[in-house]
Scaffold this active site. Structure first.
Site, PDB file in Angstrom:
ATOM      1  N   ARG A 260       0.754  14.514  12.431  1.00  0.00           N
ATOM      2  CA  ARG A 260       1.174  14.330  11.031  1.00  0.00           C
ATOM      3  C   ARG A 260       1.560  15.666  10.365  1.00  0.00           C
ATOM      4  O   ARG A 260       0.967  16.094   9.388  1.00  0.00           O
ATOM      5  CB  ARG A 260       0.077  13.632  10.231  1.00  0.00           C
ATOM      6  CG  ARG A 260      -0.522  12.385  10.844  1.00  0.00           C
ATOM      7  CD  ARG A 260       0.427  11.210  11.013  1.00  0.00           C
ATOM      8  NE  ARG A 260       0.896  10.615   9.792  1.00  0.00           N
ATOM      9  CZ  ARG A 260       0.336   9.570   9.185  1.00  0.00           C
ATOM     10  NH1 ARG A 260      -0.768   9.063   9.684  1.00  0.00           N
ATOM     11  NH2 ARG A 260       0.844   9.070   8.087  1.00  0.00           N
TER      12      ARG A 260
ATOM     13  N   ASP B 151       4.757   0.310  11.875  1.00  0.00           N
ATOM     14  CA  ASP B 151       3.500  -0.220  11.325  1.00  0.00           C
ATOM     15  C   ASP B 151       3.257  -1.681  11.711  1.00  0.00           C
ATOM     16  O   ASP B 151       2.214  -2.233  11.385  1.00  0.00           O
ATOM     17  CB  ASP B 151       3.475  -0.078   9.798  1.00  0.00           C
ATOM     18  CG  ASP B 151       3.452   1.380   9.387  1.00  0.00           C
ATOM     19  OD1 ASP B 151       3.723   1.663   8.212  1.00  0.00           O
ATOM     20  OD2 ASP B 151       3.197   2.234  10.252  1.00  0.00           O
TER      21      ASP B 151
ATOM     22  N   CYS C  58      -4.262  12.612  12.212  1.00  0.00           N
ATOM     23  CA  CYS C  58      -5.072  11.391  12.199  1.00  0.00           C
ATOM     24  C   CYS C  58      -4.946  10.783  13.590  1.00  0.00           C
ATOM     25  O   CYS C  58      -4.325  11.356  14.481  1.00  0.00           O
ATOM     26  CB  CYS C  58      -4.585  10.423  11.124  1.00  0.00           C
ATOM     27  SG  CYS C  58      -3.046   9.643  11.567  1.00  0.00           S
TER      28      CYS C  58
ATOM     29  N   ARG D 212      -8.558  -0.075   4.608  1.00  0.00           N
ATOM     30  CA  ARG D 212      -7.658   0.914   3.996  1.00  0.00           C
ATOM     31  C   ARG D 212      -6.355   0.254   3.541  1.00  0.00           C
ATOM     32  O   ARG D 212      -5.746   0.675   2.574  1.00  0.00           O
ATOM     33  CB  ARG D 212      -7.327   2.014   5.009  1.00  0.00           C
ATOM     34  CG  ARG D 212      -8.472   2.927   5.362  1.00  0.00           C
ATOM     35  CD  ARG D 212      -7.976   4.111   6.152  1.00  0.00           C
ATOM     36  NE  ARG D 212      -6.846   4.712   5.460  1.00  0.00           N
ATOM     37  CZ  ARG D 212      -5.971   5.519   6.055  1.00  0.00           C
ATOM     38  NH1 ARG D 212      -6.085   5.810   7.331  1.00  0.00           N
ATOM     39  NH2 ARG D 212      -4.974   6.040   5.375  1.00  0.00           N
TER      40      ARG D 212
ATOM     41  N   LYS E 125       0.847  -1.213   0.000  1.00  0.00           N
ATOM     42  CA  LYS E 125       0.000   0.000   0.000  1.00  0.00           C
ATOM     43  C   LYS E 125       0.866   1.241   0.000  1.00  0.00           C
ATOM     44  O   LYS E 125       0.640   2.169  -0.785  1.00  0.00           O
ATOM     45  CB  LYS E 125      -0.888   0.018   1.238  1.00  0.00           C
ATOM     46  CG  LYS E 125      -1.527   1.383   1.531  1.00  0.00           C
ATOM     47  CD  LYS E 125      -2.326   1.436   2.789  1.00  0.00           C
ATOM     48  CE  LYS E 125      -1.551   1.678   4.030  1.00  0.00           C
ATOM     49  NZ  LYS E 125      -1.231   3.098   4.312  1.00  0.00           N
ATOM     50  N   ASN E 126       1.902   1.271   0.865  1.00  0.00           N
ATOM     51  CA  ASN E 126       2.695   2.487   1.032  1.00  0.00           C
ATOM     52  C   ASN E 126       3.685   2.720  -0.099  1.00  0.00           C
ATOM     53  O   ASN E 126       4.372   3.736  -0.114  1.00  0.00           O
ATOM     54  CB  ASN E 126       3.395   2.476   2.389  1.00  0.00           C
ATOM     55  CG  ASN E 126       2.383   2.663   3.505  1.00  0.00           C
ATOM     56  OD1 ASN E 126       1.221   2.985   3.260  1.00  0.00           O
ATOM     57  ND2 ASN E 126       2.802   2.417   4.726  1.00  0.00           N
TER      58      ASN E 126
HETATM   59  C1  EPZ Z   1       4.602   6.879   6.245  1.00  0.00           C
HETATM   60  O1  EPZ Z   1       3.900   7.944   6.844  1.00  0.00           O
HETATM   61  C2  EPZ Z   1       3.633   5.706   6.176  1.00  0.00           C
HETATM   62  N1  EPZ Z   1       2.488   6.065   5.348  1.00  0.00           N
HETATM   63  C3  EPZ Z   1       3.153   5.348   7.589  1.00  0.00           C
HETATM   64  O2  EPZ Z   1       2.332   4.178   7.473  1.00  0.00           O
HETATM   65  C4  EPZ Z   1       4.366   5.009   8.456  1.00  0.00           C
HETATM   66  O3  EPZ Z   1       3.941   4.764   9.770  1.00  0.00           O
HETATM   67  C5  EPZ Z   1       5.369   6.165   8.428  1.00  0.00           C
HETATM   68  O4  EPZ Z   1       5.726   6.495   7.063  1.00  0.00           O
HETATM   69  C6  EPZ Z   1       6.649   5.827   9.186  1.00  0.00           C
HETATM   70  O5  EPZ Z   1       7.252   4.696   8.611  1.00  0.00           O
HETATM   71  C7  EPZ Z   1       2.615   6.009   4.000  1.00  0.00           C
HETATM   72  O6  EPZ Z   1       3.670   5.694   3.460  1.00  0.00           O
HETATM   73  C8  EPZ Z   1       1.396   6.360   3.191  1.00  0.00           C
HETATM   74  P1  EPZ Z   1       6.884  10.213   8.266  1.00  0.00           P
HETATM   75  P2  EPZ Z   1       4.545   9.460   6.811  1.00  0.00           P
HETATM   76  O7  EPZ Z   1       6.845  11.451   7.463  1.00  0.00           O
HETATM   77  O8  EPZ Z   1       5.318   9.641   5.568  1.00  0.00           O
HETATM   78  C9  EPZ Z   1       7.402  13.511  11.666  1.00  0.00           C
HETATM   79  C10 EPZ Z   1       0.442   2.820   7.795  1.00  0.00           C
HETATM   80  O9  EPZ Z   1      -0.006   2.287   8.817  1.00  0.00           O
HETATM   81  N2  EPZ Z   1       7.299  14.489  10.578  1.00  0.00           N
HETATM   82  O10 EPZ Z   1       8.023   9.252   8.050  1.00  0.00           O
HETATM   83  O11 EPZ Z   1       3.446  10.410   7.109  1.00  0.00           O
HETATM   84  C11 EPZ Z   1       6.071  12.792  11.896  1.00  0.00           C
HETATM   85  O12 EPZ Z   1       5.251  13.524  12.782  1.00  0.00           O
HETATM   86  C12 EPZ Z   1       0.941   4.257   7.839  1.00  0.00           C
HETATM   87  O13 EPZ Z   1       0.551   2.256   6.670  1.00  0.00           O
HETATM   88  C13 EPZ Z   1       7.478  15.831  10.860  1.00  0.00           C
HETATM   89  O14 EPZ Z   1       7.715  16.212  12.008  1.00  0.00           O
HETATM   90  O15 EPZ Z   1       5.528   9.386   8.063  1.00  0.00           O
HETATM   91  C14 EPZ Z   1       6.498  11.487  12.506  1.00  0.00           C
HETATM   92  O16 EPZ Z   1       6.703  11.651  13.896  1.00  0.00           O
HETATM   93  C15 EPZ Z   1       0.709   4.906   9.198  1.00  0.00           C
HETATM   94  N3  EPZ Z   1       7.389  16.737   9.849  1.00  0.00           N
HETATM   95  C16 EPZ Z   1       7.848  11.204  11.839  1.00  0.00           C
HETATM   96  O17 EPZ Z   1       8.292  12.456  11.285  1.00  0.00           O
HETATM   97  C17 EPZ Z   1       7.131  16.355   8.551  1.00  0.00           C
HETATM   98  O18 EPZ Z   1       7.079  17.227   7.644  1.00  0.00           O
HETATM   99  C18 EPZ Z   1       7.780  10.180  10.715  1.00  0.00           C
HETATM  100  O19 EPZ Z   1       6.784  10.599   9.807  1.00  0.00           O
HETATM  101  C19 EPZ Z   1       6.953  14.981   8.281  1.00  0.00           C
HETATM  102  C20 EPZ Z   1       7.050  14.065   9.308  1.00  0.00           C
END
Ligand code: EPZ
Length: 446
Positions: A145, A330, A140, A422, A44-45
């Protein structure tokens, strides 16, 4: 007085039960070991980001192994179509996307709020059309996020960023320019958005502290097939040399490592032996080690993984979620369900998301003994679980509740399974085919 025992699986002639909660339910009768084969779907991701990447070219992009029945895929399809792209899905996970005639560079709030990954159309739209307007994705269940790293990267490449009526608008009328970008912390989405923006930027972009997740590598390989020049995929420094345009390509979506890990944990909990088709242990070493320590046998057999647990579950372990190749956040909820069944239980520290323990009170309803201190959960084990009515709160929490139901005594009913839909294709059918007593109770039609 004789009591009639209601059959768990309704006889065909009886009217199928209906869920009165307004959403489908999943009902599980625990205690069955798993034996059989499960086809692993495309990730999915990875699929979501690859669909966004199709905006980078006016040629047709063709995909295979796309998990086309996932709710998130259907939501993103609507987003792309609202921009003027055409999305056609065929049999066996095939999909074709053509973004030749983009009529809008604005992704609407009503669609983005459905699925935050829609924000990932921003990079490709900005790169190809020099502007993009996307609704702020909002938080969410698992966290706020934020998107500050995404915006920082766009600004470093020469875009102006403004917030108007809840929409983030980025513009680069003279086109994006390559830049050095260092993320304060690893972000999968920010790495993906900037990677897609950089492939058409003038000059060289270097992303430092980039994410190394397999889905990033899958995206990068697809972009290279489209004509992009990228080095360092899978490392924390990615270098992109911009090109004037990209062409169409054919790309096979990488197998879903989180779905794979979920079923590995299912077999570890329920016992038995399952074969996971088209799955790889390559990206799951952080899960395999603690599973083997708990007495689970895991072998790669060509393009399949065989998972077996015949003896008792052994000792649990302590894990901390980390960026790849560390233990994936995840799989945190699913692993917590396993630890309730392990000798000595274990501890889980969640370092990626600020609120990813919402499955804990639901598991407690089933008898789990879990205490939370800050971002660390301590799980007592082994702890017999009993079936209960529980509620899904987010995608991976709902999977964890199904796993708990597989081993609980009695019947577990999981509500709000739209969360599950989802990210998991036909989960109850895949488990049922391996002997689980599991069925979906469709919502009452209004
Ligand atoms: C991706 O989310 C995945 N989703 C998530 O999977 C997964 O948990 C996550 O990566 C971590 O591996 C998809 O790929 C669609 P991040 P993403 O940006 O990209 C902080 C699932 O269950 N951050 O790596 O949104 C953020 O708050 C989902 O399939 C900032 O501070 O995650 C978090 O603490 C849930 N500022 C950390 O970084 C930003 O601009 C990691 O977030 C972006 C992120």
């Amino acid at each position: 007085m004789a009591t009639t025992v209601k059959p768990f699986i309704q006889p065909s002639q009886a009217p199928a039960p209906r869920s009165k909660s307004g959403t489908d339910l999943i009902r599980i009768q625990g205690g069955q070991p798993l034996h059989g084969t499960i086809e692993i779907s495309g990730a999915k991701n990875s699929a979501l980001i690859l669909m966004c990447a199709a905006l980078l070219t006016e040629d047709t992009m063709r995909f295979t192994n796309m998990p086309t029945s996932l709710r998130d895929i259907l939501t993103l399809t609507k987003v792309l179509e609202s921009l003027g792209a055409t999305v056609a899905t065929g049999p066996e996970g095939t999909m074709a996307i053509q973004a030749r005639h983009i009529t809008s560079t604005k992704a609407d709030y009503d669609l983005v709020k459905e699925m935050r990954a829609s924000f990932l159309v921003m990079g490709p739209l900005l790169a190809r059309f020099k502007e993009a307007t996307v609704s702020m994705p909002g938080g969410c269940a698992i966290g706020t996020r934020p998107i500050d790293f995404h915006l920082m990267g766009f600004e470093a490449m020469g875009a102006t960023v403004t917030l108007e009526d809840g929409y983030m608008r980025v513009c680069a009328p003279h086109g994006l320019k390559g830049a050095d970008i260092t993320f304060p912390r690893v972000s999968v989405g920010a790495t993906e958005n900037i990677l897609m923006a950089a492939v058409l930027a003038a000059g060289i972009t270097r992303i430092f502290n980039a994410a190394c997740e397999p889905e990033i590598v899958d995206l990068g390989r697809c972009l290279i097939a489209m004509g992009a020049q990228i080095e360092g995929l899978g490392t924390s420094t990615i270098t992109i040399t911009g090109v004037p345009s990209l062409h169409g390509a054919l790309h096979q979506v990488v197998a879903d490592r989180i779905e794979t890990g979920t079923y590995m944990i299912a077999a570890a909990m329920a016992g038995g032996q399952i074969r996971l088709k088209q799955a790889s242990t390559e990206h799951l070493q952080a899960l395999i080690a603690p599973l083997q320590a708990a007495g689970v046998t895991i072998t790669q057999d060509d393009s399949d993984i065989i998972v077996e647990r015949s003896g008792p579950l052994l000792q649990g372990t302590t894990i901390t979620t980390e960026v790849h190749p560390g233990f994936p956040t995840d799989l945190q909820a699913q692993f917590m369900a396993l630890l309730t069944q392990c000798q000595g239980g274990g501890q889980i520290t969640e370092t990626i998301w600020e609120n990813r323990f919402m499955h804990v009170p639901e598991m407690a309803r089933m008898g789990a003994k879990i205490t939370i201190e800050g971002n660390t959960a301590t799980i007592k084990g082994p702890q017999a679980l009993t079936g209960a009515k529980v509620m899904a709160t987010d995608l991976r929490a709902s999977a964890a509740l199904v796993l708990a139901g597989l081993v609980a005594t009695g019947t577990t009913t999981v509500d709000r399974v739209y969360h599950l839909d989802r990210g998991y294709e036909n989960l109850e059918q895949k488990l049922k085919a391996c002997g689980a007593r599991i069925e979906r109770i469709p919502a009452e039609t209004p």
